[in-house]
Every structure is written in C-alpha cells, then in structure tokens.
Design a protein around this motif. Structure first.
Motif, PDB file in Angstrom:
ATOM      1  N   CYS A 160       2.972  -3.466 -10.321  1.00 37.11           N
ATOM      2  CA  CYS A 160       1.525  -3.348 -10.574  1.00 37.11           C
ATOM      3  C   CYS A 160       0.885  -2.249  -9.729  1.00 37.11           C
ATOM      4  N   PRO A 161       1.286  -1.006  -9.900  1.00 34.55           N
ATOM      5  CA  PRO A 161       0.673   0.054  -9.086  1.00 34.55           C
ATOM      6  C   PRO A 161      -0.834   0.153  -9.294  1.00 34.55           C
ATOM      7  N   GLU A 162      -1.301  -0.283 -10.477  1.00 33.21           N
ATOM      8  CA  GLU A 162      -2.735  -0.203 -10.764  1.00 33.21           C
ATOM      9  C   GLU A 162      -3.567  -1.076  -9.826  1.00 33.21           C
ATOM     10  N   ASP A 163      -2.952  -2.119  -9.259  1.00 31.94           N
ATOM     11  CA  ASP A 163      -3.685  -2.991  -8.333  1.00 31.94           C
ATOM     12  C   ASP A 163      -4.049  -2.282  -7.030  1.00 31.94           C
ATOM     13  N   PHE A 164      -3.390  -1.164  -6.754  1.00 33.09           N
ATOM     14  CA  PHE A 164      -3.571  -0.484  -5.469  1.00 33.09           C
ATOM     15  C   PHE A 164      -4.477   0.745  -5.558  1.00 33.09           C
ATOM     16  N   ILE A 165      -4.960   1.035  -6.762  1.00 31.61           N
ATOM     17  CA  ILE A 165      -5.801   2.218  -6.928  1.00 31.61           C
ATOM     18  C   ILE A 165      -7.061   2.078  -6.073  1.00 31.61           C
ATOM     19  N   ASN A 166      -7.334   3.111  -5.289  1.00 30.02           N
ATOM     20  CA  ASN A 166      -8.474   3.153  -4.362  1.00 30.02           C
ATOM     21  C   ASN A 166      -8.384   2.100  -3.254  1.00 30.02           C
ATOM     22  N   ILE A 167      -7.196   1.539  -3.078  1.00 31.59           N
ATOM     23  CA  ILE A 167      -6.942   0.635  -1.947  1.00 31.59           C
ATOM     24  C   ILE A 167      -5.942   1.295  -1.004  1.00 31.59           C
ATOM     25  N   ALA A 168      -4.777   1.672  -1.535  1.00 30.22           N
ATOM     26  CA  ALA A 168      -3.789   2.426  -0.759  1.00 30.22           C
ATOM     27  C   ALA A 168      -3.940   3.916  -1.062  1.00 30.22           C
ATOM     28  N   ASP A 169      -3.427   4.751  -0.163  1.00 27.99           N
ATOM     29  CA  ASP A 169      -3.416   6.198  -0.408  1.00 27.99           C
ATOM     30  C   ASP A 169      -2.224   6.593  -1.272  1.00 27.99           C
ATOM     31  N   ILE A 170      -1.074   5.986  -0.972  1.00 28.53           N
ATOM     32  CA  ILE A 170       0.152   6.291  -1.706  1.00 28.53           C
ATOM     33  C   ILE A 170       0.798   4.966  -2.114  1.00 28.53           C
ATOM     34  N   VAL A 171       1.232   4.886  -3.363  1.00 25.67           N
ATOM     35  CA  VAL A 171       1.954   3.717  -3.866  1.00 25.67           C
ATOM     36  C   VAL A 171       3.345   4.172  -4.272  1.00 25.67           C
ATOM     37  N   VAL A 172       4.350   3.506  -3.728  1.00 27.20           N
ATOM     38  CA  VAL A 172       5.740   3.854  -4.027  1.00 27.20           C
ATOM     39  C   VAL A 172       6.322   2.795  -4.950  1.00 27.20           C
ATOM     40  N   ARG A 173       6.723   3.210  -6.129  1.00 23.53           N
ATOM     41  CA  ARG A 173       7.392   2.309  -7.069  1.00 23.53           C
ATOM     42  C   ARG A 173       8.903   2.458  -6.914  1.00 23.53           C
ATOM     43  N   GLY A 174       9.610   1.331  -6.976  1.00 20.64           N
ATOM     44  CA  GLY A 174      11.062   1.387  -6.872  1.00 20.64           C
ATOM     45  C   GLY A 174      11.520   1.519  -5.427  1.00 20.64           C
ATOM     46  N   GLU A 175      12.628   2.208  -5.242  1.00 22.18           N
ATOM     47  CA  GLU A 175      13.250   2.315  -3.921  1.00 22.18           C
ATOM     48  C   GLU A 175      12.616   3.437  -3.106  1.00 22.18           C
ATOM     49  N   GLY A 176      12.524   3.219  -1.794  1.00 24.62           N
ATOM     50  CA  GLY A 176      11.693   4.091  -0.982  1.00 24.62           C
ATOM     51  C   GLY A 176      12.385   5.084  -0.078  1.00 24.62           C
ATOM     52  N   GLU A 177      13.724   5.064  -0.018  1.00 18.13           N
ATOM     53  CA  GLU A 177      14.394   5.921   0.962  1.00 18.13           C
ATOM     54  C   GLU A 177      14.187   7.408   0.690  1.00 18.13           C
ATOM     55  N   GLU A 178      14.317   7.821  -0.576  1.00 20.40           N
ATOM     56  CA  GLU A 178      14.146   9.242  -0.891  1.00 20.40           C
ATOM     57  C   GLU A 178      12.691   9.672  -0.706  1.00 20.40           C
ATOM     58  N   VAL A 179      11.769   8.768  -0.982  1.00 16.89           N
ATOM     59  CA  VAL A 179      10.354   9.058  -0.738  1.00 16.89           C
ATOM     60  C   VAL A 179      10.120   9.261   0.755  1.00 16.89           C
ATOM     61  N   ALA A 180      10.752   8.427   1.576  1.00 19.83           N
ATOM     62  CA  ALA A 180      10.602   8.555   3.028  1.00 19.83           C
ATOM     63  C   ALA A 180      11.098   9.912   3.515  1.00 19.83           C
ATOM     64  N   ARG A 181      12.166  10.395   2.914  1.00 25.57           N
ATOM     65  CA  ARG A 181      12.705  11.697   3.318  1.00 25.57           C
ATOM     66  C   ARG A 181      11.761  12.841   2.951  1.00 25.57           C
ATOM     67  N   ASP A 182      10.905  12.596   1.960  1.00 23.06           N
ATOM     68  CA  ASP A 182       9.972  13.630   1.502  1.00 23.06           C
ATOM     69  C   ASP A 182       8.556  13.384   2.026  1.00 23.06           C
ATOM     70  N   LEU A 183       8.436  12.575   3.071  1.00 26.16           N
ATOM     71  CA  LEU A 183       7.123  12.139   3.541  1.00 26.16           C
ATOM     72  C   LEU A 183       6.175  13.287   3.893  1.00 26.16           C
ATOM     73  N   PRO A 184       6.594  14.331   4.609  1.00 27.89           N
ATOM     74  CA  PRO A 184       5.645  15.408   4.935  1.00 27.89           C
ATOM     75  C   PRO A 184       4.992  16.019   3.699  1.00 27.89           C
ATOM     76  N   ASN A 185       5.772  16.226   2.637  1.00 29.50           N
ATOM     77  CA  ASN A 185       5.204  16.795   1.411  1.00 29.50           C
ATOM     78  C   ASN A 185       4.208  15.842   0.762  1.00 29.50           C
ATOM     79  N   LEU A 186       4.501  14.542   0.818  1.00 29.96           N
ATOM     80  CA  LEU A 186       3.578  13.556   0.252  1.00 29.96           C
ATOM     81  C   LEU A 186       2.270  13.517   1.032  1.00 29.96           C
ATOM     82  N   LEU A 187       2.367  13.585   2.345  1.00 30.66           N
ATOM     83  CA  LEU A 187       1.155  13.574   3.169  1.00 30.66           C
ATOM     84  C   LEU A 187       0.306  14.806   2.891  1.00 30.66           C
TER      85      LEU A 187
END
Length: 431
Positions: free
Chosen positions: A107-134
């Motif tokens: 339910c990523p839609e539940d986090f709209i305007n609540i969280a800055d970033i919502v990660v769907r699925g597994e998070g390890e590769e997202v963590a490795r790309d954190l500077p670009n996401l920020l």
C-alpha cells in the motif's frame, strides 16, 4: 557527501499470545539493510521499539538530527508508525523519512505526504543507491511543498548479501532467538490467502549451503548460539539443497539443534529428507496444514493431501522430530461445517503443537479482492488486522466464526484466540 547518520526503526507490533510465548525475533530485514549501509561507510543505529521506548528515539532524533530515519512497516503497525512520523517531523524537520516493509510494498499510497521515500519490495539495492535517492527527493521538494518518492526495490542475489551484523543489535532483547536466520526468499507456490508472493515474488531464491553454514558458524562463534531457527517462508522447496545443508552441519560438527518454526509444506519432504534433517540436529518442524477440508484446500490452492500429511507427520515423529501444525479460521470459501473437520482431524494427526491464525486479507492482494466479491468487511481499521475477524461471508458469518472459536476452546482446549472474541463483539456493535 559527508558521512550519513542513519537510524533504522523496528516499530512496536501488537503480538498474539502465541507470539509472546515464542519471544521477540530480531528484525532481519532491517538488519540486512543496516549491514549493507554499514559496508558503505555510513553510521547506522537500530531502534527496537518492541522493547525500547519511542521517547528515546525521539530524544535522539532531536539531539543528533540524523540524515535518514528508515522504518519497516507492517499493516497492523501502520497507525502507530503514522503517529511516530509526526513526532519525528517535529523533532527534526530536515530528516528524510523512508518507509519500507510489507505494508509499504502492498500500500504505497498510504504513505503519500507522510513519508519522503517509500520502498516497495526488497531494500538492499535501494540502500546502496541511497545518496542518489536523497538527491532526488531534495530536488522534488524544491518544486513542491509535499511529495513522496515511491521506489521499487530490485531483487538482489541473496548469496552475495553480507551476513547480517547482529552486533548492530542489542542481542539481550532476543534471547535464544538471536539464532534466527533466513536462507531463502520467495515462494513458488500460489496459495490464495498468502501475500508472500507480493513481497518477494514467486521466484524462489536460495542461498548456497556453504553460505548457510557460514552464517550458522558465525552465530555459534560470535554469540554462543546453541539453537538455530530457520525462518524461511518455505525452507524445503529444493530438497537437494536441504540435504547438503544437513551434510555440512554434520561434517563441520556444528553441534546446534535447529527448527523450522515458520512452517513448511508436507509435500516438500520425504522420509529420506526427514531422516537427514533429524541426524543434522533438527528437532522441531511446523507444517502448514490450514484446513481439514479437501475441498477448501483445493479452493485456496494449498493443494496438499491430508492422508499424506498424516504419513509425513508420523515419519517425522518416528525420527524424533517434534511436529506442530498451522491452521486457519476463516479461509476463503470455508464454512462452519467445514471448519469442524479440523476439530475431527487434529486428534488423528498426533501433533505435538497446534496454532490457529485468523485468515486476514491484506489490501491490494487477491484475498482482499476475493472478500470484496464474496463477502463484506466488518472493519478496515488496520489495528484489528490479524487480531480478530475483519470480514464475513454469507456462508460463514461472524457469528459462525465466533462459534468456531468456542469449538476450539471446548473440543481442543485452545484458548489463544479468546481475547479476539471480545474485540469483534465490540466491533459488531458499531456495524
């Protein structure tokens, strides 16, 4: 970019009586991500709010102003997390809030305007790309007052992931459960009621037997673990891999006992495998049986044979393995009369332990859609999910489900769901 300070939060999750008895499990999903971030050179702290007060987290956020606070979110904990994020915003407006986990995936839609970033699925590769996401979320925020970036995490090669660094945890919180580990992700089966395929897909990915052995040895050497719990969603999909794990445990004289507390299918083991597991230290297996009705088992696409289940349970016990059985109340398509077949079945199975869960549909899943077509929801308040009956059908009303709980108490002496009866009675007065 300067060295990032990252807080990872395991929020408080309401737990059943049975879960309380099992004790608290370490948050392995968060721990994998924390370990990846640590390898990247970031400073990482984990907050376990099932033990620690959220006041400590808020105080530390206000004092240290971390760059990122990452929170894993289950559906039942979403209301708690939503309130927590409000406090975090007040304590450190500049901190980036990242939410992941099962509810963020479904339910990523539940986090709209609540969280800055919502990660769907597994998070390890997202963590490795954190500077670009920020950087991306900073750019978006310059254009809008409020915005949320939704990211789909890629499925990593789990054999290449580092061993989760338990030193990042306060290990005293978990007791012997510090020996919990996962050796695979995904489930190739397609049960109607299950949401694992939405979280990890049906593509089964398993760590190599040698990597599994290395983590077990790490737990033994670093934390003096004597008991290991493999908490895969389906540990025995590939029998040859399990046999090789057993062989390595024996060859290296690891000397641990181990169990499969999350449950496996009765059709993924045979006598040879159960013998090998027993010889390698396995002393407890849980099987997902779910229903006593062959029709219901076929309808929910569980597809197991109850006679085969009886035979497999007997073989396991003959090899000295204690056996538990998982069952549901309120499976899709079930009626009260069909539920009664579970009451008749259980004494014949000669199980050492039983556990009943309340069939719970999660938003944006097939089971959820099934309820919308075949029944009605009593409540959509997430705080009641998993705790009580949130839907009914014309053929299996809430009153019927309450009678099912009474049958469990009277016929099997199973009282673990008794508190839930009181909750649903309260909800019924509102509908």
């Amino acid at each position: 970019m300067a060295k990032l300070l990252i807080y990872l939060v395991n929020p408080q999750v309401p737990r059943s009586r049975d879960e309380e008895k099992k004790g608290l499990y370490p948050p392995l999903g968060l721990l994998y991500i924390a370990t990846v971030l640590k390898e990247r050179g970031y400073e990482v702290k984990i907050y376990e709010l099932n033990v620690e007060s959220s006041n400590k987290l808020i105080h530390d956020v206000q004092r240290e102003q971390p760059d990122v606070v990452g929170i894993t979110v289950h559906t039942v904990s979403f209301p708690i997390v939503k309130s927590l994020i409000k406090e975090l915003r007040q304590s450190s407006p500049s901190t980036t809030i990242v939410c992941g986990g099962p509810h963020a995936t479904l339910c990523p839609e539940d986090f709209i305007n609540i969280a800055d970033i919502v990660v769907r699925g597994e998070g390890e590769e997202v963590a490795r790309d954190l500077p670009n996401l920020l950087h991306a979320i900073k750019e978006l925020k310059t254009r809008a007052m409020k915005t949320t970036l939704v990211v789909q995490g890629a499925s990593p090669n789990i054999d290449e992931l580092p061993i989760p660094d338990r030193a990042l945890l306060n290990t005293s919180y978990y007791g012997e459960n510090i020996g919990v580990l996962v050796t695979s992700r995904g489930c190739p089966f397609n049960c109607l009621f299950c949401c694992v395929r939405y979280l990890f897909s049906r593509a089964y990915r398993a760590r190599s037997p040698m990597k599994v052995l290395q983590e077990v040895l790490y737990l033994v050497d670093r934390f003096n673990v004597h008991r290991v719990k493999f908490v895969d969603d389906e540990f025995t999909v590939v029998r040859s891999r399990v046999r090789e794990i057993c062989q390595l445990l024996k060859e290296y004289g690891v000397g641990v006992t181990w169990s499969l507390p999350n449950g496996i299918r009765v059709d993924t083991v045979d006598e040879r495998l159960l013998r090998d597991m027993s010889e390698a230290g396995c002393d407890l297996v849980w099987f997902g049986i779910e229903s006593g009705s062959e029709r219901v088992l076929k309808y929910i696409r569980k597809g197991i044979d109850l006679e085969k289940a009886r035979g497999v349970i007997k073989i396991a016990k003959d090899y000295g393995i204690r056996v538990g059985g998982f069952f549901m109340i309120g499976a899709p398509g079930e009626t009260l009369d069909e539920f009664k077949k579970i009451i008749d079945l259980i004494p014949k199975l000669d199980l050492d332990y039983i556990h009943f869960s309340i069939a719970t549909p999660y938003p944006n899943t097939e089971f959820w859609n099934w309820v919308q077509v075949h029944g009605r929801f009593i409540t959509l308040d997430y705080q009641y999910f998993e705790k009580t009956f949130i839907f009914e059908t014309p053929d299996y009303t809430i009153r019927d489900r309450l009678r099912a709980v009474e049958l469990l108490e009277r016929e099997l002496g199973y009282y673990e769901l008794s508190d839930d009866v009181k909750i649903i009675e309260e909800l019924l007065t509102r509908t």
